[in-house]
Enzyme design. Structure first.
Site, mmCIF file in Angstrom:
data_model
loop_
_atom_site.group_PDB
_atom_site.id
_atom_site.type_symbol
_atom_site.label_atom_id
_atom_site.label_comp_id
_atom_site.label_asym_id
_atom_site.label_seq_id
_atom_site.Cartn_x
_atom_site.Cartn_y
_atom_site.Cartn_z
ATOM 1 N N ASP A 29 5.194 -1.280 2.869
ATOM 2 C CA ASP A 29 3.994 -1.254 3.342
ATOM 3 C C ASP A 29 3.602 -2.663 2.596
ATOM 4 O O ASP A 29 3.528 -2.690 1.136
ATOM 5 C CB ASP A 29 3.253 -0.098 2.577
ATOM 6 C CG ASP A 29 1.853 -0.228 3.028
ATOM 7 O OD1 ASP A 29 1.376 -1.160 3.476
ATOM 8 O OD2 ASP A 29 1.235 1.047 2.885
ATOM 9 N N GLU B 77 0.603 -4.149 3.237
ATOM 10 C CA GLU B 77 -0.747 -4.290 3.908
ATOM 11 C C GLU B 77 -0.943 -4.823 5.279
ATOM 12 O O GLU B 77 -0.471 -5.574 5.644
ATOM 13 C CB GLU B 77 -1.541 -4.944 2.746
ATOM 14 C CG GLU B 77 -3.000 -5.072 2.931
ATOM 15 C CD GLU B 77 -3.424 -3.362 3.011
ATOM 16 O OE1 GLU B 77 -3.503 -2.745 4.149
ATOM 17 O OE2 GLU B 77 -4.053 -2.649 1.781
ATOM 18 N N GLY C 272 -2.870 1.246 -0.294
ATOM 19 C CA GLY C 272 -3.582 0.396 -1.248
ATOM 20 C C GLY C 272 -5.034 0.470 -1.040
ATOM 21 O O GLY C 272 -5.637 0.333 -2.009
ATOM 22 N N ASP C 273 -5.673 0.637 0.178
ATOM 23 C CA ASP C 273 -6.905 0.967 0.167
ATOM 24 C C ASP C 273 -7.478 2.594 0.011
ATOM 25 O O ASP C 273 -8.455 3.094 0.222
ATOM 26 C CB ASP C 273 -7.621 0.531 1.601
ATOM 27 C CG ASP C 273 -7.129 1.315 2.633
ATOM 28 O OD1 ASP C 273 -5.951 2.036 2.621
ATOM 29 O OD2 ASP C 273 -7.381 0.977 3.669
#
Length: 346
Positions: free
Chosen positions: A231, A233, A308-309
């Site tokens: 991942d 992003e 990440g979010d």
């Protein structure tokens, strides 16, 4: 050379040979007693974060592995190891949590840098705080002793946005984790690794985390999954292209070793069976051929079980994992895999 001189020389050679055997034997014994982070340090890429609820990841570690909180009165207890460098003291958890429920509140960083994982706050994709893992939902055995993993149901997540020593920018790092290869879904995103410090999607290349699952939105490997991917992003990458890398196989070992590592314009995915054999390289090469990923823009937070979010629709089980300073060699990772196999997860 006279006969007496030949005898002296032969005796000296024999002594040196025996000494060499002794040295090699001592080295092999030391290696056998090392933890994953001892092996990474010997390879010049020391751990800067080391998380496990099942065992010590350094041969000299004798502190707490994690903390649990019980439902009956809200009290907490730290769960340590049975012996220095050994497996978790699951009996201490069982005693503390008897006749009530418990959740895992802290996963301690064994590296000494204080990079502990705690309840994830809300982020751009979902509010928070996230759920905490049921402390008894992932029983296992390691080194012949009962232990518990971190069972991530959708909505569960851990994070540290204020870390020490974790790679930022285009800095090099390595990551490995042991997952339950049979526990996954297609939700975004069951990750362990480097993420944004703001809990928001700040753009391409701002993450570098191990992903495990069968999400096909951004990328995939061969077959139907699940896959080990990275991942980074705004993309789950299985190789240099944003979509399919057929060299990244579907893997579903009950105990799965997953590796992602990255440095300036290079990165790799590796994986294998945590119970036997070695690790294979599924991708090793240049950064993805999409704008924003070379150079990278890593921010240095650590996440577990989420994106990440704070995307938190994912599922999975985590047993142990580390992050390193520098790009580990394949040979170092091979030695770590041998240590993992020797830990005898089952």
């Amino acid at each position: 050379m006279r006969k007496s001189e030949r005898l002296v020389a032969a005796t000296a050679a024999t002594c040196l040979a025996l000494a060499g055997v002794g040295i090699v034997g001592a080295q092999e014994a030391a290696a056998a007693g090392s933890g994953p982070c001892d092996i990474y340090a010997a390879g010049g890429t020391p751990c800067v974060a080391a998380h496990s609820t099942t065992r010590a990841l350094y041969s000299a570690y004798h502190g707490s592995l994690y903390q649990v909180r019980r439902g009956s009165d809200g009290h907490t207890a730290n769960i340590g190891v049975l012996s220095t460098g050994g497996p978790a003291n699951a009996a201490a958890q069982d005693s503390f949590c008897a006749n009530t429920s418990c959740v895992i509140t802290v996963i301690y960083d064994q590296s000494g840098r204080g990079n502990n994982l705690t309840q994830a706050p809300g982020g751009g994709a979902a509010g928070g705080p996230d759920n905490l893992a049921n402390a008894t939902a992932a029983p296992t055995t390691v080194q012949g002793h009962k232990a518990y993993g971190v069972f991530v149901a959708p909505g569960t997540g851990y994070r540290n946005d204020h870390t020490s020593g974790i790679a930022t920018g285009d800095g090099a790092e390595g990551e490995y984790a042991i997952f339950d290869g049979t526990h996954f879904n297609s939700g975004c995103c069951f990750d362990y690794g480097n993420a944004e410090t703001s809990n928001n999607d700040t753009g391409n290349g701002h993450m570098e985390a191990i992903y495990f699952g069968n999400n096909k939105i951004w990328g995939s490997g061969s077959g139907n999954g699940p896959w080990i991917m990275a991942d980074l992003e705004n993309g789950l990458f299985s190789g240099v292209n944003q979509h399919v890398n057929t060299n990244d196989p579907s893997v579903s070992h009950r105990y799965l070793t997953a590796v992602v590592k990255g440095g300036p314009n290079k990165w790799a995915i590796r994986g294998g069976n945590a119970q036997s054999g070695g690790v294979s390289t599924f991708y090793s090469g240049k950064r993805p051929n999409v704008s924003g990923y070379n150079p990278m823009h890593k921010e240095g937070a650590i996440i577990l079980g989420i994106g990440g979010d704070n995307s938190k629709a994912s599922a999975g089980t985590f047993y142990e994992g580390v992050m390193t300073a520098g790009y580990p060699s394949d040979s170092t990772e091979n030695s770590v895999q041998a240590n993992i196999v020797a830990a005898a997860y089952h």
